[in-house]
Each structure stands twice: as C-alpha cells, then as structure tokens.
Design a protein around this motif. Structure first.
Motif, short mmCIF file in Angstrom:
data_model
loop_
_atom_site.label_atom_id
_atom_site.label_comp_id
_atom_site.label_asym_id
_atom_site.label_seq_id
_atom_site.Cartn_x
_atom_site.Cartn_y
_atom_site.Cartn_z
N TYR A 284 0.81 -1.22 0.00
CA TYR A 284 0.00 0.00 0.00
C TYR A 284 0.84 1.28 0.00
CZ TYR A 284 -3.74 -3.23 1.27
OH TYR A 284 -4.64 -4.27 1.29
N ILE A 285 2.16 1.17 0.14
CA ILE A 285 3.01 2.36 0.16
C ILE A 285 3.22 2.90 -1.25
CG2 ILE A 285 5.32 3.23 0.71
CD1 ILE A 285 3.67 2.75 3.16
N ASP A 286 3.09 4.21 -1.40
CA ASP A 286 3.31 4.88 -2.68
C ASP A 286 4.74 4.61 -3.16
OD1 ASP A 286 3.80 6.85 -4.72
OD2 ASP A 286 2.20 8.09 -3.90
N GLU A 287 4.87 4.19 -4.41
CA GLU A 287 6.19 3.84 -4.97
C GLU A 287 7.16 5.02 -4.96
OE1 GLU A 287 5.66 2.14 -8.81
OE2 GLU A 287 4.62 0.35 -8.05
N ARG A 288 6.64 6.25 -4.93
CA ARG A 288 7.52 7.43 -4.87
C ARG A 288 8.40 7.42 -3.62
NH1 ARG A 288 4.25 12.77 -4.74
NH2 ARG A 288 2.67 11.47 -3.72
N PRO B 290 2.52 8.10 3.70
CA PRO B 290 3.00 7.58 2.42
C PRO B 290 2.12 6.45 1.91
CG PRO B 290 4.26 6.62 4.20
CD PRO B 290 3.30 7.59 4.84
N ASN B 291 1.06 6.12 2.68
CA ASN B 291 0.19 5.00 2.36
C ASN B 291 -0.89 5.46 1.38
OD1 ASN B 291 -1.90 2.95 2.56
ND2 ASN B 291 -0.84 2.21 4.39
N LYS B 292 -0.74 5.11 0.11
CA LYS B 292 -1.65 5.62 -0.92
C LYS B 292 -3.08 5.11 -0.72
CE LYS B 292 -0.13 1.97 -4.11
NZ LYS B 292 0.60 1.70 -5.38
N GLU B 293 -3.24 3.91 -0.20
CA GLU B 293 -4.58 3.36 0.03
C GLU B 293 -5.27 4.05 1.20
OE1 GLU B 293 -7.54 0.71 -1.39
OE2 GLU B 293 -5.56 1.25 -2.21
N TYR C 2 0.13 17.57 0.65
CA TYR C 2 0.24 16.42 -0.23
C TYR C 2 0.59 16.94 -1.63
CZ TYR C 2 -1.56 13.29 3.33
OH TYR C 2 -1.70 12.55 4.48
N PRO D 18 3.65 15.00 -7.60
CA PRO D 18 4.99 14.55 -7.98
C PRO D 18 5.83 15.64 -8.65
CG PRO D 18 3.38 12.85 -8.49
CD PRO D 18 2.61 14.06 -8.05
#
Length: 357
Positions: free
Chosen positions: A116-120, A303-306, A322, A325
């Motif tokens: 669930y962590i954003d790949e960024r 950082p949890n996109k979900e 927030y 990018p």
C-alpha cells in the motif's frame, strides 16, 4: 544486626510479592517477557488508541518511549542499554545506522501491507530496496506565515524573508540542517552541499537575516505562531498543519527555490529482542485504515496511498501537505554528510547563533 536482618528480609518479601502480583497481572492480560514490544518514537507521533488496539489484537504489550532528536535516539541505540524493538529515525540517520550496522534487515514476507506504500517513497538512496526501513510519515520544510500581520505580503521564496519590513518577525527551527539548508537554498545551492566556500557564503547571508529573526526555538514555535506573537516561522509541514488548524489566518508555502523532502521510517534496531512482534507492529501500522487514523491524529502526510481513501477529502487534496509529484521531484532528501561535514554544519550554525547575541 538482628533488626537489620529482619528489615532486609521484610524488604525482600515485599519485593517478591510485588513482582509476583505484577507478573500475575501481566499473565492475566496475556503479557509476558516474551511478548513485550519496546517502541522508540518521536513525541506525540502516534495515536495512542492504535497502540491499545495493537495490544488487544495481538496480546503484545507495548512499552512506548520517546526521543526529541535523531542524534539522541541513535546514541541510546548505540549504547545498547535498552532493547528497543522499533525505532522511527529520519532518512539521513537511517543511512548512518545502516552503515554502522545498527539495524536488522526486514523480512518483507511478513509485511504484506507494504504493497500500500506509494512507490515514490520506496527504494530511496538512504535505504535501497527498503532493506532496513519502511516509510511512516513524510513531509517538507517550508514557511508558515500570517499575511494579516505582514500587511498582506505573499511569501513564495526563501529570499522574501530578507525583506526589511519583516524585522523581528521570524522564528527559526533550532536545527543546523534546516537553517543552513535555508541559506544554501536561498543562494541556489543544494541542501547537501559540502563546498566550504558555499557554506560560508550561506552563513554570511544568514547573518544578514539577523534583524528579522525574533527567536531560534523548538516546539514553542507552535504556540508563538498560533497566538500571533510572531508572523513567520521556518517549520516542518506537519507542524504547519497543526497550527493552521488552530489559527485559520496562517498560510504554508514550500519556497520556489526548493526545500527538504523528509521521511521518518520504521526500523528494527540491533537491540531488538522481539523481532516477530516488531514485524507485526510495522505491518499493523501499514494497514490503510490504521494509517489513515494515525495520519489524521498526527497531521503529517502518510506515504500510504490506500489510506488516502479513508481520510477527509479536504486533507488529502491540500497540495500544501500532499504536493504532486511535479513538486516533490524538485525537493531534496537530506543525505548523510558524514561526521566531519556534519560537524562543520553544526559549527557554522553555532557561529550564526552567536552572531545574533
């Protein structure tokens, strides 16, 4: 002598009874020395209700301790006096701890919620492939200000702080990387610059900011800004979010020249005794609903996109906290500069503070 012996025996007996009672209470709650987890985190950096929930769901008793700087945290772990199972250092400290063999590699197979962590925010230079650390919170360093107190001025740049009209209005963080970094950014240099000529130039420019500086402070900046005792502050984004909630007149901006993109990550120190529970705790905190509740409580960016799906829209759509990018790609993560270079940063910062007196 007989009386002393009787007193001694009485003390031993009372101690034994207390230990037995405490042990019994812990056992009745499912706790034992084998399922206690010691967490070392920044102050007020987790929703206490989540700690209770973790204990209830797992039967693991959490001992929670706090620190106020990366350096203090790392020193305690190096000394090894306390068996910390989880710590939450910042990125450059993770790099140092990794290089000094103070961390235990993570078993990603025990962290299914890592997806669930954003790949960024994964696989960054301070910890390639996230071998040792998992993102907890992230944010920026910027400027919070009250337009009403500075005649409607709009701040968009670090260099705006040198405006003569802002005399005695600015609060600075009591941190070398943040303040020297502000000086470097204002000159177009990197936050991680180690060129001594550039660093001296930054310090000299900071010296010229002295008339505008009200104070160099720690946590008290929140109260001073909320209560309108200062109009401008160099702050972390989470602090800005908290004080803006209390005072709607305040604004927050990441200066156009660039700034710091920081991360606090969960790690398992070499002092850990309960590695299994440490993985349980990390995975628990990565659950989207848990992460959402924690982010709402702490006010820092998750950082949890979900988790964003479970949070108020006005919170996750606020690009001040927030940022997209396109902006985060322009920001810099603090690098581990090494002891020699960091000592020089600290020396320049001390010179700057002495110049104010």
């Amino acid at each position: 002598m007989r009386q002393l012996t009787q007193v001694f025996l009485a003390v031993v007996l009372v101690s034994a009874v207390l230990l037995y009672t405490i042990s019994g209470l812990n056992s009745s709650q499912g706790y034992s020395s084998g399922n206690t987890l010691t967490v070392f985190n920044w102050g007020d950096y987790i929703d206490a209700e989540l700690v209770k929930r973790f204990e209830k769901e797992t039967g693991v008793k959490v001992v929670y301790e706090t620190f106020d700087s990366n350096e203090a945290m790392m020193t305690k772990i190096e000394q090894g006096g306390t068996t910390y199972d989880i710590a939450v250092p910042s990125e450059y400290t993770i790099d140092k701890m990794r290089q000094e063999d103070l961390l235990i590699p993570l078993d990603h197979s025990k962290l299914p919620n890592l997806k669930y962590i954003d790949e960024r925010f994964m696989d960054l230079p301070f910890d390639p492939e996230n071998k040792y650390s998992i993102p907890y919170f992230w944010g920026t360093v910027g400027i919070v200000y009250n337009p009403k107190m500075i005649n409607g001025k709009k701040i968009t740049s670090w260099n705006d702080l040198w405006d003569p009209d802002l005399k005695n209005e600015i609060l600075l963080i009591d941190g070398a990387r943040e303040v020297i970094g502000m000086g470097l950014n204002s000159l177009g240099y990197s936050l991680n610059d180690i060129n001594k000529d550039h660093l001296k130039e930054a310090r000299e420019k900071l010296d010229s900011l002295t008339p505008n500086i009200k104070a160099i402070v720690g946590d008290e900046s929140r109260m001073l800004l909320e209560n309108q005792e200062a109009s401008i502050g160099l702050v972390w984004s989470g602090v800005a979010s908290e004080i803006m909630y209390e005072n709607e007149d305040l604004e927050y901006v990441v200066p156009k020249e660039g700034s710091n993109l920081w991360f606090d990550n969960m790690v398992i120190p070499k002092t850990a005794k309960n590695i299994e529970a440490a993985h349980q705790f990390i995975n628990f905190m990565l659950d989207p609903e848990i992460a959402a509740q924690n982010a709402e409580y702490v006010s820092y960016s998750t950082p949890n996109k979900e988790a964003l799906k479970y949070m108020p829209e006005d919170m996750v759509n606020d690009e001040r906290f927030y940022p997209p990018p396109a902006l985060t790609e322009k920001l810099e993560v603090y690098e581990n500069l090494g002891k020699k270079n960091l000592a020089y940063y600290n020396e320049l910062f001390l010179q700057f503070k002495m110049h104010r007196k």
